[in-house]
Design a protein around this motif. Structure first.
Motif, PDB file in Angstrom:
ATOM      1  N   THR A  85       0.846  -1.195   0.000  1.00 21.80           N
ATOM      2  CA  THR A  85       0.000   0.000   0.000  1.00 21.80           C
ATOM      3  C   THR A  85       0.876   1.238   0.000  1.00 21.80           C
ATOM      4  O   THR A  85       1.758   1.378   0.845  1.00 21.80           O
ATOM      5  CB  THR A  85      -0.919   0.017   1.241  1.00 21.80           C
ATOM      6  OG1 THR A  85      -1.705  -1.172   1.264  1.00 21.80           O
ATOM      7  CG2 THR A  85      -1.829   1.233   1.212  1.00 21.80           C
ATOM      8  N   ALA A  86       0.637   2.140  -0.964  1.00 23.40           N
ATOM      9  CA  ALA A  86       1.420   3.375  -1.073  1.00 23.40           C
ATOM     10  C   ALA A  86       0.550   4.580  -0.754  1.00 23.40           C
ATOM     11  O   ALA A  86      -0.602   4.648  -1.184  1.00 23.40           O
ATOM     12  CB  ALA A  86       1.995   3.515  -2.479  1.00 23.40           C
ATOM     13  N   ARG A  92       5.290   4.822  -3.548  1.00 25.00           N
ATOM     14  CA  ARG A  92       5.049   4.054  -4.775  1.00 25.00           C
ATOM     15  C   ARG A  92       6.373   3.692  -5.433  1.00 25.00           C
ATOM     16  O   ARG A  92       6.542   2.584  -5.947  1.00 25.00           O
ATOM     17  CB  ARG A  92       4.177   4.862  -5.737  1.00 25.00           C
ATOM     18  CG  ARG A  92       2.732   4.976  -5.326  1.00 25.00           C
ATOM     19  CD  ARG A  92       1.860   5.465  -6.466  1.00 25.00           C
ATOM     20  NE  ARG A  92       2.141   6.838  -6.833  1.00 25.00           N
ATOM     21  CZ  ARG A  92       1.527   7.884  -6.290  1.00 25.00           C
ATOM     22  NH1 ARG A  92       0.621   7.695  -5.339  1.00 25.00           N
ATOM     23  NH2 ARG A  92       1.812   9.115  -6.674  1.00 25.00           N
ATOM     24  N   ALA A  93       7.307   4.627  -5.426  1.00 21.37           N
ATOM     25  CA  ALA A  93       8.618   4.353  -6.015  1.00 21.37           C
ATOM     26  C   ALA A  93       9.325   3.233  -5.263  1.00 21.37           C
ATOM     27  O   ALA A  93       9.998   2.392  -5.876  1.00 21.37           O
ATOM     28  CB  ALA A  93       9.472   5.622  -5.994  1.00 21.37           C
ATOM     29  N   GLY A 294       3.523  -7.639  -9.067  1.00 24.30           N
ATOM     30  CA  GLY A 294       2.604  -7.520  -7.959  1.00 24.30           C
ATOM     31  C   GLY A 294       1.618  -6.406  -8.202  1.00 24.30           C
ATOM     32  O   GLY A 294       1.546  -5.836  -9.290  1.00 24.30           O
ATOM     33  N   THR A 295       0.855  -6.080  -7.222  1.00 24.61           N
ATOM     34  CA  THR A 295      -0.151  -5.040  -7.338  1.00 24.61           C
ATOM     35  C   THR A 295       0.067  -4.020  -6.247  1.00 24.61           C
ATOM     36  O   THR A 295       0.157  -4.361  -5.077  1.00 24.61           O
ATOM     37  CB  THR A 295      -1.569  -5.642  -7.207  1.00 24.61           C
ATOM     38  OG1 THR A 295      -1.736  -6.620  -8.223  1.00 24.61           O
ATOM     39  CG2 THR A 295      -2.623  -4.559  -7.365  1.00 24.61           C
ATOM     40  N   VAL A 296       0.149  -2.753  -6.622  1.00 20.75           N
ATOM     41  CA  VAL A 296       0.349  -1.674  -5.665  1.00 20.75           C
ATOM     42  C   VAL A 296      -0.986  -1.034  -5.376  1.00 20.75           C
ATOM     43  O   VAL A 296      -1.677  -0.589  -6.295  1.00 20.75           O
ATOM     44  CB  VAL A 296       1.326  -0.623  -6.205  1.00 20.75           C
ATOM     45  CG1 VAL A 296       1.435   0.526  -5.222  1.00 20.75           C
ATOM     46  CG2 VAL A 296       2.674  -1.238  -6.465  1.00 20.75           C
ATOM     47  N   LEU A 297      -1.372  -0.988  -4.120  1.00 20.08           N
ATOM     48  CA  LEU A 297      -2.601  -0.338  -3.715  1.00 20.08           C
ATOM     49  C   LEU A 297      -2.275   1.071  -3.276  1.00 20.08           C
ATOM     50  O   LEU A 297      -1.546   1.280  -2.309  1.00 20.08           O
ATOM     51  CB  LEU A 297      -3.260  -1.109  -2.567  1.00 20.08           C
ATOM     52  CG  LEU A 297      -4.551  -0.496  -1.988  1.00 20.08           C
ATOM     53  CD1 LEU A 297      -5.602  -0.399  -3.076  1.00 20.08           C
ATOM     54  CD2 LEU A 297      -5.058  -1.327  -0.819  1.00 20.08           C
ATOM     55  N   SER A 314      -1.184  16.613   0.235  1.00 22.09           N
ATOM     56  CA  SER A 314      -0.966  15.171   0.295  1.00 22.09           C
ATOM     57  C   SER A 314      -0.357  14.703  -0.985  1.00 22.09           C
ATOM     58  O   SER A 314      -0.788  15.070  -2.061  1.00 22.09           O
ATOM     59  CB  SER A 314      -2.294  14.446   0.533  1.00 22.09           C
ATOM     60  OG  SER A 314      -3.171  14.673  -0.533  1.00 22.09           O
ATOM     61  N   GLY A 315       0.674  13.856  -0.888  1.00 20.10           N
ATOM     62  CA  GLY A 315       1.319  13.307  -2.073  1.00 20.10           C
ATOM     63  C   GLY A 315       2.416  14.200  -2.545  1.00 20.10           C
ATOM     64  O   GLY A 315       2.554  15.349  -2.159  1.00 20.10           O
TER      65      GLY A 315
END
Length: 343
Positions: A85-86, A92-93, A294-297, A314-315
């Protein structure tokens, strides 16, 4: 007489123009004309980490944040993903560099994050805030200072020649007087000898963060940013988790072979020191391509770019999200492009 006037005017222009240019560069290096940096909102957590410790501390802060949330584990020099989870672009990176098996060397992940575009976007936001100098600013500052010094010498010599010429002594006094004023400008506005990339405003803002009642706390339970906030302000050596602290410190160590290579390079004149105990530099670090699998949430931050220069945002800009189900295949991906073996 006309010749003396023309020479005097040329000498004056030769001294004044570069002195004004140097003064303008120094003014830019001051950053915002804010007497009380406390009146300005602090950057967000990763912005504070970059401001106080550069990209290296950003990497340590992100790893600490994900470790505190039990989204990653750090054990035996390996970073393993428990929950993909990012919450922002830098996280995410990190996930994209963990490979198809969601595990990778902590040293490698930590190094690659520092050169990620998402981290570079944090620097750009601090440049827009006038807390950091733009890339290449220090070189331009030194060039302008060098040109001003050369012009001072030329103007002063021309003035001395006129001063000892019969009938031109009054005119000859002008260039030396201007040259003396130029020397004062050179001393007051000359470039910093250190490698500190902060503006004057950035240094004041850094001091304000470190003395703030909330941000200066060393307890994860009392710090507004938790364990990640402690690392962002005080560095990895103050990480609340002792095991994580030891793992991060070990990952930050330069391997003996690499240290020996760098030392040899410096003796050969190919490398130079780019950091000191009192300052950091944002040297670009070469990174490998994104690893996928894989899958990044994604639970936080926008997929596009956003300004990370102020608190409340945010972000971070510059991140790239990994689409669900996107994985590597042996025919289209190699270990060099994925960061780990593909299945």
């Amino acid at each position: 007489m006309i010749y003396a006037i023309l020479v005097t005017l040329c000498c004056a222009a030769l001294i004044v123009a570069p002195s004004v240019a140097l003064w303008r560069v120094r003014r830019q290096a001051r950053g915002r004309n804010v007497i009380r940096p406390q009146a300005v909102d602090f950057p967000d957590l990763l912005g504070v980490a970059y401001l106080l410790g550069g990209p290296e501390r950003v990497a340590d802060t992100v790893i600490t944040a994900m470790h505190a949330d039990h989204r990653v584990t750090v054990r035996d020099g390996k970073l393993g993903v428990v929950e993909p989870t990012a919450r922002d672009a830098v996280e995410r990176a990190l996930l994209k560099r963990c490979g198809a098996d969601w595990s990778k060397s902590l040293r490698t992940v930590r190094r690659e994050i520092q050169g990620d575009p998402a981290v570079d976007a944090i620097r750009h936001s601090l440049v827009k805030l006038d807390a950091l100098l733009p890339p290449g600013f220090a070189r331009r500052w030194r060039r302008v200072a060098g040109a001003q010094t050369a012009c001072l010498i030329i103007g002063a010599v021309a003035g001395v020649v006129l001063l000892f010429s019969a009938g031109h002594r009054v005119m000859g006094l002008v260039p030396p007087v201007l040259a003396l004023a130029g020397v004062v400008v050179r001393v007051a506005c000359g470039p910093h000898k250190s490698l500190d990339p902060h503006t004057d405003f950035g240094r004041d803002l850094s001091r304000s963060v470190t003395v703030d009642d909330s941000w200066s706390r060393t307890s994860a339970a009392k710090h507004p940013g938790g364990a990640a906030g402690v690392v962002a302000v005080h560095g990895r050596l103050r990480a609340p988790d002792k095991k994580l602290r030891a793992q991060l410190s070990e990952a930050a160590r330069i391997p003996t072979s690499r240290r020996r290579t760098a030392s040899t390079g410096r003796r050969a004149g190919r490398f130079s020191s780019t950091s000191s105990s009192s300052s950091w530099t944002s040297t670009t670090i070469a990174t490998s391509s994104y690893s996928c699998g894989g899958t990044v949430l994604d639970t936080g931050g926008d997929s596009g770019s956003s300004d990370s220069g102020h608190s409340g945002h945010s972000g971070h800009s510059g991140g790239h999200s990994c689409s669900s189900g996107h994985s590597c295949s042996s025919s289209s991906c190699s270990s060099s492009s994925c960061g780990s073996s593909c299945s």
